[in-house]
Design an enzyme around this catalytic site. Structure first.
Site, PDB file in Angstrom:
ATOM      1  CG  ASP A   1      -0.241 -17.159   8.607  1.00 33.75           C
ATOM      2  OD1 ASP A   1       0.838 -17.279   9.216  1.00 33.75           O
ATOM      3  OD2 ASP A   1      -1.345 -17.107   9.189  1.00 33.75           O
TER       4      ASP A   1
ATOM      5  CB  SER B   1      12.616   4.380   4.588  1.00 38.38           C
ATOM      6  OG  SER B   1      11.623   3.521   5.122  1.00 38.38           O
TER       7      SER B   1
ATOM      8  N   PRO C   1       0.788  -1.229   0.000  1.00 41.58           N
ATOM      9  CG  PRO C   1      -0.139  -1.105   2.115  1.00 41.58           C
ATOM     10  CD  PRO C   1       0.510  -2.062   1.174  1.00 41.58           C
ATOM     11  CG  ASN C   2      -0.271   4.306   1.342  1.00 40.44           C
ATOM     12  OD1 ASN C   2      -1.221   4.902   0.830  1.00 40.44           O
ATOM     13  ND2 ASN C   2      -0.362   3.717   2.518  1.00 40.44           N
TER      14      ASN C   2
ATOM     15  CG  HIS D   1       5.581  -2.066  10.169  1.00 40.66           C
ATOM     16  ND1 HIS D   1       6.938  -2.335  10.267  1.00 40.66           N
ATOM     17  CD2 HIS D   1       5.454  -1.123   9.193  1.00 40.66           C
ATOM     18  CE1 HIS D   1       7.584  -1.577   9.391  1.00 40.66           C
ATOM     19  NE2 HIS D   1       6.718  -0.838   8.726  1.00 40.66           N
TER      20      HIS D   1
ATOM     21  NE  ARG E   1      10.401   6.034   8.194  1.00 41.52           N
ATOM     22  CZ  ARG E   1       9.405   5.907   7.322  1.00 41.52           C
ATOM     23  NH1 ARG E   1       9.448   4.951   6.403  1.00 41.52           N
ATOM     24  NH2 ARG E   1       8.378   6.731   7.359  1.00 41.52           N
TER      25      ARG E   1
ATOM     26  CB  ALA F   1       1.582   0.144   6.225  1.00 42.50           C
TER      27      ALA F   1
ATOM     28  NE  ARG G   1       4.102   6.486   1.560  1.00 39.75           N
ATOM     29  CZ  ARG G   1       4.375   5.235   1.891  1.00 39.75           C
ATOM     30  NH1 ARG G   1       4.775   4.397   0.980  1.00 39.75           N
ATOM     31  NH2 ARG G   1       4.233   4.846   3.120  1.00 39.75           N
TER      32      ARG G   1
ATOM     33  CE1 TYR H   1       9.019   5.177   2.391  1.00 42.21           C
ATOM     34  CE2 TYR H   1       7.445   6.958   2.779  1.00 42.21           C
ATOM     35  CZ  TYR H   1       7.990   5.742   3.140  1.00 42.21           C
ATOM     36  OH  TYR H   1       7.543   5.091   4.253  1.00 42.21           O
TER      37      TYR H   1
ATOM     38  NE  ARG I   1       7.155   4.516   9.588  1.00 47.86           N
ATOM     39  CZ  ARG I   1       6.015   4.560   8.903  1.00 47.86           C
ATOM     40  NH1 ARG I   1       5.654   3.555   8.149  1.00 47.86           N
ATOM     41  NH2 ARG I   1       5.235   5.620   8.967  1.00 47.86           N
TER      42      ARG I   1
ATOM     43  CD  GLU J   1      10.012  -7.437   5.255  1.00 55.36           C
ATOM     44  OE1 GLU J   1       9.319  -8.442   5.506  1.00 55.36           O
ATOM     45  OE2 GLU J   1      10.303  -6.585   6.124  1.00 55.36           O
TER      46      GLU J   1
ATOM     47  CG  ASN K   1       8.301  -2.158   0.151  1.00 50.88           C
ATOM     48  OD1 ASN K   1       7.808  -2.269   1.283  1.00 50.88           O
ATOM     49  ND2 ASN K   1       8.877  -1.037  -0.267  1.00 50.88           N
TER      50      ASN K   1
ATOM     51  CG  HIS L   1      11.261  -2.290   4.147  1.00 45.23           C
ATOM     52  ND1 HIS L   1       9.900  -2.198   4.112  1.00 45.23           N
ATOM     53  CD2 HIS L   1      11.547  -3.453   4.767  1.00 45.23           C
ATOM     54  CE1 HIS L   1       9.370  -3.253   4.691  1.00 45.23           C
ATOM     55  NE2 HIS L   1      10.353  -4.043   5.097  1.00 45.23           N
TER      56      HIS L   1
HETATM   57  C1  DQA Z   1       8.295   1.075   3.554  1.00 39.44           C
HETATM   58  C2  DQA Z   1       8.440   1.295   5.067  1.00 39.44           C
HETATM   59  C3  DQA Z   1       7.119   1.071   5.774  1.00 39.44           C
HETATM   60  O1  DQA Z   1       7.269   1.295   7.172  1.00 39.44           O
HETATM   61  C4  DQA Z   1       6.070   2.030   5.239  1.00 39.44           C
HETATM   62  O2  DQA Z   1       4.811   1.757   5.837  1.00 39.44           O
HETATM   63  C5  DQA Z   1       5.971   2.007   3.757  1.00 39.44           C
HETATM   64  C6  DQA Z   1       7.201   1.943   2.966  1.00 39.44           C
HETATM   65  C7  DQA Z   1       9.601   1.392   2.783  1.00 39.44           C
HETATM   66  O3  DQA Z   1       9.714   0.946   1.648  1.00 39.44           O
HETATM   67  O4  DQA Z   1      10.461   2.110   3.302  1.00 39.44           O
HETATM   68  O5  DQA Z   1       4.892   2.159   3.188  1.00 39.44           O
HETATM   69  O6  DQA Z   1       7.994  -0.291   3.320  1.00 39.44           O
END
Ligand code: DQA
Length: 146
Positions: free
Chosen positions: A86, A101, A9-10, A79, A106, A76, A17, A22, A110, A97, A73, A99
């Protein structure tokens, strides 16, 4: 080697954003960079994004039998999502995985990843390069196991 890259998401809001965290490059830029990395690493890569937890679970399930591994990735959901964890465990595909950031540096909420327990490795804090490093780690892993 076939790899599915899943963005949560996002991440489609990259560029708009929180650019101080980012960066100013867009989601389309990220997709283009991942495809360039895939070509350089000689991987067959498909990139998908969803804002919905259940859709991400379905993407992981459908990867079974179709892909050799996953770079994810979970954004959110990293977390919070036992469902994503699962699903990763259910299909048993090697997953890395990533990320953008550095989640360790942070907010406290997170710092903990629920989903990393379903992954063979984690790469954080390298911006777009986290994906290249994630693809590379997955390739190295697959080369030793396939
Ligand atoms: C993220 C880090 C997460 O904590 C955050 O919710 C994101 C982006 C990252 O790529 O740094 O949406 O996964």
């Amino acid at each position: 080697m076939k790899v599915l890259v899943i963005n949560g998401p996002n991440l489609n809001m990259l560029g708009v954003r929180e650019p101080e965290i980012y960066g100013s490059r867009t989601y389309a830029d990220l997709e283009a960079k991942i495809m360039e990395d895939a070509r350089n690493l000689q991987l067959q890569v498909k990139v998908k994004q969803s804002n919905f937890e259940g859709e991400i679970v379905t993407m992981i399930q459908k990867a079974y039998g179709k892909y050799d591994g996953i770079v994810i990735n979970p954004a959110a959901y990293t977390h919070t999502s036992i469902a994503v964890l699962d699903a990763l465990k259910a299909v048993g595909l090697p997953a890395v995985e990533v990320h953008l950031s550095d989640i360790e540096q942070r907010e406290d909420f997170r710092k903990h990843s629920v989903t990393v327990a379903g992954c063979i490795a984690q790469v954080t804090g390298l911006g777009f390069e986290s994906y290249r490093e994630g693809l590379n780690k997955l390739k190295e892993y697959l080369e030793t196991t396939i």
